[in-house]
Design an enzyme around this catalytic site. Sequence first.
Site, PDB file in Angstrom:
ATOM      1  N   LEU A   1      -2.332   4.316   0.509  1.00  0.00           N
ATOM      2  CA  LEU A   1      -1.810   4.371   2.073  1.00  0.00           C
ATOM      3  C   LEU A   1      -1.919   5.555   2.757  1.00  0.00           C
ATOM      4  CD1 LEU A   1       0.626   1.399   1.607  1.00  0.00           C
ATOM      5  CD2 LEU A   1      -1.631   1.129   2.676  1.00  0.00           C
ATOM      6  N   SER A   2      -2.047   6.783   2.139  1.00  0.00           N
ATOM      7  CA  SER A   2      -1.777   7.982   2.982  1.00  0.00           C
ATOM      8  C   SER A   2      -3.011   8.444   3.632  1.00  0.00           C
ATOM      9  CB  SER A   2      -1.324   9.140   1.706  1.00  0.00           C
ATOM     10  OG  SER A   2      -1.498  10.385   2.123  1.00  0.00           O
ATOM     11  N   PRO A   3      -2.623   8.638   5.027  1.00  0.00           N
ATOM     12  CA  PRO A   3      -3.407   9.317   5.737  1.00  0.00           C
ATOM     13  C   PRO A   3      -3.982  10.674   5.381  1.00  0.00           C
ATOM     14  CG  PRO A   3      -1.323   9.326   6.809  1.00  0.00           C
ATOM     15  CD  PRO A   3      -1.192   8.746   5.634  1.00  0.00           C
TER      16      PRO A   3
END
Length: 198
Positions: A11-13
């Site tokens: 989920l990390s941008p």
Amino acid sequence: MTQIDYYFATLSPYCYLSGTRLEEVAAKHGATINYKPFDIIQGFGRTGGTPPKDRHISRIEYRAQELPRQAKKLGMPFNLKPAHWPTNGAPAAYAFIAAQNAGGGDLGLLAHVITRAVWAEEKDIAQDDVIRACLTEAGFDPNLADSGLLEGAETYARNLEDAVEAGAFGAPFYVIGDQRFWGQDRIEDVDLYLQGKL
């Protein structure tokens, strides 16, 4: 052969913005990448960090400026407020681990297309059809989305423990021996380190 332990979050941008640059650096130096997807929110709690929603407004505002700047700098499409964030990142991580165990595809590409689905394509990576499409694009059997769930859950939990022990407190986080590098903007430093210049 040099090994890079890569702690990343589905989920990390910032993992999205790393693209496949780490893979390019590893290939250049003949290094291997040990992919270790982990629960970044649990990681924050274990290492003194704060989940994005609970951060001080100054940090929230800075993130809102910095992410689009970095995306523009890298020439990557980016949506600061994607339709499906936050969501449950674990199913995609379990599928990644199943793909890692099965082999036959491109793990670097898989990590990228999973994060790209969130931050550039308005897709929910908790959904089976999205995970299957990611697996297919990266050259893996889409049925891996439904296999090895127990092993995936165990590995995902173990990767969190490994991350804490290795000193990884964010994502992307790269560990080479006793050297730690945090952030997609440190891939150049990983390259320089592998060249013996740092």
